[in-house]
Design a protein around this motif. Structure first.
Motif: not given
Ligand code: SF4
Length: 416
Positions: A169-171, A174, A176, A178, A202, A207, A209-211
């Motif tokens: 994850c960019m966070s 996990g 997160c 988003l 998430a 999730c 996965q909007p990232c």
């Molecule tokens: S949107 Fe989901 S996959 Fe993307 S950083 Fe957040 S928790 Fe991780």
């Protein structure tokens, strides 16, 4: 030195059996309703029992993941799940919530308990806190460098596990919101668009996965006009992290005191799980002997669908090298799995993508077995054993070939 363990994802029973067959020492699977891959893990208890029995028959291990962050309403359900777990007899549980772990320890005093990477353990004092409430193994946060892992090792006797391959994850591992934000109807974005009538969180394993989405700029009064944001030639995938690959750093991780090596991917295909398991089996066996990992093994990680690779925080790379600007990269197509040899040279197939008898295909199996099967060396049959030129997705059928294949071998084709 303790025995090293390779642990692979079992998004379902079939993937779990394949991972064990391709060299995993253990598999982990989400307990329905309590894991961070809620979309993948909806199977009956009998199936869970079947995989557990199969792991034990092969002298391997299975862990059940209960790694959601629980709300009050989850507690009575968790107590019930623990009762079921007593009968199923897994080798251990994986948890991220201290309340759940403590409850599991009191209910099942002898069971092995791992703390999930979702708990974001980044220092040895936190390790000691988890130890004091009953943890046996710590799955460290993916945000630690090899030096930091070694410092943790120097302060604890608990087993240490790290993720070595798969999506990140960019966070912070996990943590997160988003997905919750983008699927909440009152915030103006329709949740139905994602095929689900509820907010998908998430931290409850759901999730969307909007990232990974491609973002654009919209002016308030012209909402139907999406202006591209072009930060550079790749566009705007600025939130999407590359996949983690630590294949070339296994020896350093062993030296730092890691005993358990985990592959991510309970949502991935059978092919991905099988191929990455055999790659890391080969890599770990070589690294343990202090030998260099062969080019053949290193190349194989590029033959499954991935978003580009980085070494994440474990072996930090500068600046934007960890971001994936390309989306998925796919160079091989998964075609079918061999279910068995029904008569000499005739193999029953479970087909996942259509293929034809004029293609050059490849069969792979455990132990880095790779065999090319050129057009003309195989013929295809439908399930009534009538000869056909093309076998379709989701149709079972047969393949005749002079190449010796085994149950669970996988057929694939190069696509670029
Ligand atoms: S949107 Fe989901 S996959 Fe993307 S950083 Fe957040 S928790 Fe991780």
């Amino acid at each position: 030195m303790k025995k090293l363990e390779l642990t692979s994802p079992a998004g379902n029973i079939e993937k779990g059996i394949l991972a064990l067959h391709y060299g995993a020492d253990s598999v982990y699977i989400g307990f329905p309703g309590f894991s961070l891959r809620s979309g993948a893990e909806t199977f009956p208890m009998e199936e869970l029992q079947k995989l557990t029995d199969e792991a034990h028959r092969m002298n391997k291990k299975i862990y059940y993941a209960f790694n959601i962050f629980a709300h009050n309403q989850h507690i009575p359900l968790f107590r019930e799940a623990l009762e079921k777990t007593k009968d199923l007899k897994p080798d251990g549980l994986i948890l991220s919530d201290p309340g759940l772990l403590s409850l599991a320890r009191k209910t099942l005093p002898d069971i092995h308990l791992s703390v999930s990477t979702q708990a974001n353990i980044t220092n040895y004092e936190t390790v000691n806190v988890w130890k004091s409430i009953g943890a046996d193994r710590i799955i460290l946060a993916r945000e630690l460098s090899i030096d930091e892992i070694k410092q943790v090792r120097d302060h604890t006797e608990l087993e240490l596990e790290v993720f070595v391959h798969g999506a990140i994850c960019m966070s912070y591992s996990g943590r997160c919101l988003l997905s919750s934000f983008m699927t909440a109807p009152e915030l103006g974005m329709t949740h139905h668009k994602f095929g689900s009538p509820k907010i998908r969180q998430a931290n409850l394993g759901d999730c969307v996965q909007p990232c990974r989405f491609k973002y654009a700029l919209v002016e308030e009064n012209r909402r139907d006009l999406a202006f591209p944001i072009e930060e550079d030639q790749w566009g705007t995938y600025v939130l999407s992290a590359k996949d983690l690959c630590l294949l070339e750093h296994l020896n350093e991780l062993i030296q730092a005191g890691v005993e358990v090596f985990k592959i991510e991917g309970r949502m991935k295909s059978l092919y991905y799980v099988a191929d990455m398991t055999r790659v890391y089996r080969a890599g770990l066996d070589l690294a343990e002997k202090g030998e260099k990992i062969s080019q053949e093994v290193l190349d194989e990680v590029y033959k499954v669908s991935h978003r580009g690779y980085s070494t994440g925080f474990t072996v930090p790379e500068p600046g934007s090298k960890g971001a994936s600007y390309t989306g998925y990269i796919k160079t091989y197509q998964f075609l079918a799995m061999v279910e068995g040899e029904t008569e000499p040279g005739l193999y029953k197939l479970k087909v996942f993508n259509a293929f034809s008898d004029n293609m050059e295909i490849e069969a792979i199996g455990p132990g880095m077995k790779n065999k090319k099967i050129e057009a003309g060396r195989f013929s295809l049959y439908d399930k009534e054993k009538k000869k056909i030129e093309t076998i379709r997705h989701q149709f079972d059928g047969f393949m005749k070939t002079d190449e010796k294949l085994s149950k669970y071998d996988i057929l694939r084709v190069k696509i670029e």
